[in-house]
Design a protein around this motif. Structure first.
Motif, PDB file in Angstrom:
ATOM      1  N   SER A 218       0.776  -1.008  -0.315  1.00 47.41           N
ATOM      2  CA  SER A 218       0.403   0.250   0.378  1.00 47.41           C
ATOM      3  C   SER A 218       0.710   0.918  -0.203  1.00 47.41           C
ATOM      4  O   SER A 218       0.757   2.443  -0.898  1.00 47.41           O
ATOM      5  N   VAL A 219       1.644   0.955   0.748  1.00 48.92           N
ATOM      6  CA  VAL A 219       2.594   2.820   1.536  1.00 48.92           C
ATOM      7  C   VAL A 219       3.565   2.674  -0.288  1.00 48.92           C
ATOM      8  O   VAL A 219       3.463   3.722  -1.147  1.00 48.92           O
ATOM      9  N   GLY A 220       4.254   1.543  -1.046  1.00 48.86           N
ATOM     10  CA  GLY A 220       4.468   1.813  -2.085  1.00 48.86           C
ATOM     11  C   GLY A 220       3.750   1.852  -3.725  1.00 48.86           C
ATOM     12  O   GLY A 220       4.272   2.762  -4.879  1.00 48.86           O
ATOM     13  N   GLU A 221       2.586   1.913  -3.276  1.00 48.14           N
ATOM     14  CA  GLU A 221       1.755   2.242  -4.534  1.00 48.14           C
ATOM     15  C   GLU A 221       1.164   3.782  -4.171  1.00 48.14           C
ATOM     16  O   GLU A 221       0.874   5.217  -5.181  1.00 48.14           O
ATOM     17  N   GLN A 222       0.909   3.932  -2.800  1.00 51.77           N
ATOM     18  CA  GLN A 222       0.401   5.676  -2.388  1.00 51.77           C
ATOM     19  C   GLN A 222       1.874   6.110  -3.272  1.00 51.77           C
ATOM     20  O   GLN A 222       1.529   7.847  -3.924  1.00 51.77           O
ATOM     21  N   ILE A 223       3.200   6.110  -2.680  1.00 57.06           N
ATOM     22  CA  ILE A 223       3.954   6.441  -2.933  1.00 57.06           C
ATOM     23  C   ILE A 223       4.559   6.425  -5.255  1.00 57.06           C
ATOM     24  O   ILE A 223       4.855   7.880  -5.398  1.00 57.06           O
ATOM     25  N   GLU A 224       3.939   5.423  -5.290  1.00 55.83           N
ATOM     26  CA  GLU A 224       4.128   5.359  -6.980  1.00 55.83           C
ATOM     27  C   GLU A 224       2.830   6.891  -7.925  1.00 55.83           C
ATOM     28  O   GLU A 224       3.343   7.534  -8.725  1.00 55.83           O
ATOM     29  N   LEU A 225       1.847   7.015  -7.105  1.00 55.67           N
ATOM     30  CA  LEU A 225       0.946   7.751  -7.526  1.00 55.67           C
ATOM     31  C   LEU A 225       1.297   9.363  -7.014  1.00 55.67           C
ATOM     32  O   LEU A 225       0.503   9.451  -7.493  1.00 55.67           O
ATOM     33  N   GLY A 226       2.437   9.074  -6.487  1.00 51.77           N
ATOM     34  CA  GLY A 226       2.764  10.447  -6.062  1.00 51.77           C
ATOM     35  C   GLY A 226       2.331  11.416  -4.459  1.00 51.77           C
ATOM     36  O   GLY A 226       1.937  12.143  -4.666  1.00 51.77           O
ATOM     37  N   ALA A 227       1.378  10.012  -4.313  1.00 52.58           N
ATOM     38  CA  ALA A 227      -0.074  10.750  -2.552  1.00 52.58           C
ATOM     39  C   ALA A 227       1.212  10.201  -1.556  1.00 52.58           C
ATOM     40  O   ALA A 227       0.346  11.015  -0.513  1.00 52.58           O
ATOM     41  N   LEU A 228       2.310  10.144  -1.586  1.00 51.44           N
ATOM     42  CA  LEU A 228       2.564  10.563  -0.367  1.00 51.44           C
ATOM     43  C   LEU A 228       4.739  10.083  -0.454  1.00 51.44           C
ATOM     44  O   LEU A 228       4.734   9.881  -1.472  1.00 51.44           O
ATOM     45  N   SER A 229       5.169  10.739   0.394  1.00 45.14           N
ATOM     46  CA  SER A 229       6.324  10.526   0.105  1.00 45.14           C
ATOM     47  C   SER A 229       7.006   9.089   1.113  1.00 45.14           C
ATOM     48  O   SER A 229       5.979   8.787   2.050  1.00 45.14           O
ATOM     49  N   ALA A 230       8.295   8.920   1.010  1.00 46.55           N
ATOM     50  CA  ALA A 230       8.121   7.295   1.839  1.00 46.55           C
ATOM     51  C   ALA A 230       8.877   8.034   3.644  1.00 46.55           C
ATOM     52  O   ALA A 230       9.700   8.908   3.280  1.00 46.55           O
ATOM     53  N   PHE A 231       8.904   7.344   4.216  1.00 43.70           N
ATOM     54  CA  PHE A 231       8.570   7.052   5.519  1.00 43.70           C
ATOM     55  C   PHE A 231       8.533   6.383   6.580  1.00 43.70           C
ATOM     56  O   PHE A 231       7.658   5.427   5.880  1.00 43.70           O
ATOM     57  N   ASP A 232       9.248   6.347   7.140  1.00 43.35           N
ATOM     58  CA  ASP A 232       9.146   5.225   7.949  1.00 43.35           C
ATOM     59  C   ASP A 232       7.920   5.051   8.510  1.00 43.35           C
ATOM     60  O   ASP A 232       7.397   5.771  10.040  1.00 43.35           O
ATOM     61  N   LEU A 233       7.012   4.586   8.273  1.00 44.53           N
ATOM     62  CA  LEU A 233       5.745   4.539   8.836  1.00 44.53           C
ATOM     63  C   LEU A 233       5.097   3.650  10.062  1.00 44.53           C
ATOM     64  O   LEU A 233       4.955   1.862   8.858  1.00 44.53           O
ATOM     65  N   THR A 234       4.662   3.114  10.883  1.00 43.22           N
ATOM     66  CA  THR A 234       4.258   2.531  11.764  1.00 43.22           C
ATOM     67  C   THR A 234       2.764   2.743  11.098  1.00 43.22           C
ATOM     68  O   THR A 234       1.415   3.343  11.442  1.00 43.22           O
ATOM     69  N   ILE A 235       1.412   1.521  10.790  1.00 46.08           N
ATOM     70  CA  ILE A 235       0.164   1.049  10.111  1.00 46.08           C
ATOM     71  C   ILE A 235      -0.338   1.621  11.506  1.00 46.08           C
ATOM     72  O   ILE A 235      -0.485   0.753  12.342  1.00 46.08           O
ATOM     73  N   LYS A 236      -1.742   1.885  11.690  1.00 45.08           N
ATOM     74  CA  LYS A 236      -2.238   1.937  13.263  1.00 45.08           C
ATOM     75  C   LYS A 236      -3.171   0.686  12.679  1.00 45.08           C
ATOM     76  O   LYS A 236      -4.107   1.137  11.543  1.00 45.08           O
TER      77      LYS A 236
END
Length: 323
Positions: A218-236
């Protein structure tokens, strides 16, 4: 007549809100457009991923959600106290995963030396961003805008994707919260998209029963779409059930999860005419404990939007995209 946001969102009154966004001209957000045969099913992933990822960035909990063909429902809990425990750097890191931020903020995150004046400016940014990361309007902005941009890009068109600003509704009582969650979780079943709640894809009820959210994907797809920048994210995770009501502040839902599953199943069966004779015999204990009548429950949980339509408020005017 709808009421302004300031009279609708009040943490002191209730932290829970039911939010709805619909596509313009009721065109398809996802699913298959029967008039053209074109499939938009992949867009369900976009919005489900976005709902989960944003909840992990914001101090907001997701109680329930359902991604339908031309609209989506979310039940949210605002938790501003969570953001108060974040360090300044954590606030800035969370915010810049969504927006670039000013140069000073970027330098601070990169541990570059800043003058006292520059540090004061960064501190002011932290105060602003901390409030935004606990705000319903900013959560919905960060959810809807990227989806609209990506859908328009895919459709090779411009203009509005959502028919209007999102609509929100305060959930002031336990019955209202339960009704909204049940209404949302049963949306695909009532729409004929699924036979049972556990078979209804892209819903919170299915995710709770059979968790399958893939964080890395999910994080990878959102980064690919340009809707999220990579960072250390703990999914709630989705907002948990806390089994019982206590006098102390509760972060989770004040209900028992097995009871809730029984309630959803009961409600889904009760909407069928040939099942009504068995309602009282199988009445879930949670309704008895909350002193909610069967008739009242069925009306609220199966006709939630129609019954409370006048209490929906439109979201705030478009917020300028800020650095």
């Amino acid at each position: 007549m709808t009421r302004p946001r300031k009279t609708q969102v009040c943490i002191e009154g209730t932290p829970y809100y039911h939010v709805v966004s619909r596509c313009v001209r009721r065109t398809y957000l996802c699913g298959v457009d029967h008039s053209t045969g074109r499939s938009f099913e992949h867009r369900r992933n976009w919005i489900e991923d976005r709902i989960r990822l944003l909840a992990s960035i914001f101090s907001i909990d997701v109680s329930a959600y359902a991604v339908m063909s031309n609209h989506c429902h979310i039940v949210l809990k605002l938790s501003p106290e969570e953001s108060l425990g974040w360090s300044d750097k954590e606030v800035l890191t969370r915010w810049t995963s969504l927006f670039k931020g000013p140069t000073l903020v970027q330098k601070y995150i990169d541990n570059q030396n800043l003058s006292p004046v520059e540090l004061n400016a960064v501190s002011d940014c932290v105060d602003v961003y901390r409030k935004r990361l606990a705000d319903l309007g900013w959560y919905m902005k960060c959810l809807n805008e990227p989806i609209a941009r990506q859908a328009n890009k895919e459709d090779e068109c411009t203009g509005h994707f959502w028919e209007s600003r999102y609509k929100s509704q305060a959930l002031l009582t336990q019955e209202a919260l339960l009704s909204a969650m049940c209404y949302v979780d049963l949306n695909p079943v009532r729409a004929g998209m699924a036979i049972t709640p556990e078979q209804s894809d892209y819903t919170s009820i299915q995710e709770r029963i059979r968790p399958k959210f893939n964080t890395e994907k999910s994080v990878g797809e959102q980064i690919e779409l340009g809707a999220l920048s990579a960072f250390d994210l703990t999914i709630k995770p989705l907002q948990p059930f806390e089994e019982a009501i206590t006098n102390s502040p509760q972060n989770g839902l004040p209900f028992n999860f097995p009871d809730y599953l029984e309630l959803v199943d009961f409600t889904g069966r009760a909407v069928l005419a040939n099942k009504r004779g068995a309602i009282d015999k199988h009445l879930p204990p949670i309704l008895l404990r909350l002193n909610i009548s069967t008739e009242s429950w069925l009306k609220n949980s199966t006709q939630f939007e129609a019954k409370y339509r006048s209490s929906f408020a439109k979201g705030p005017p478009s917020i300028r995209r800020s650095a």
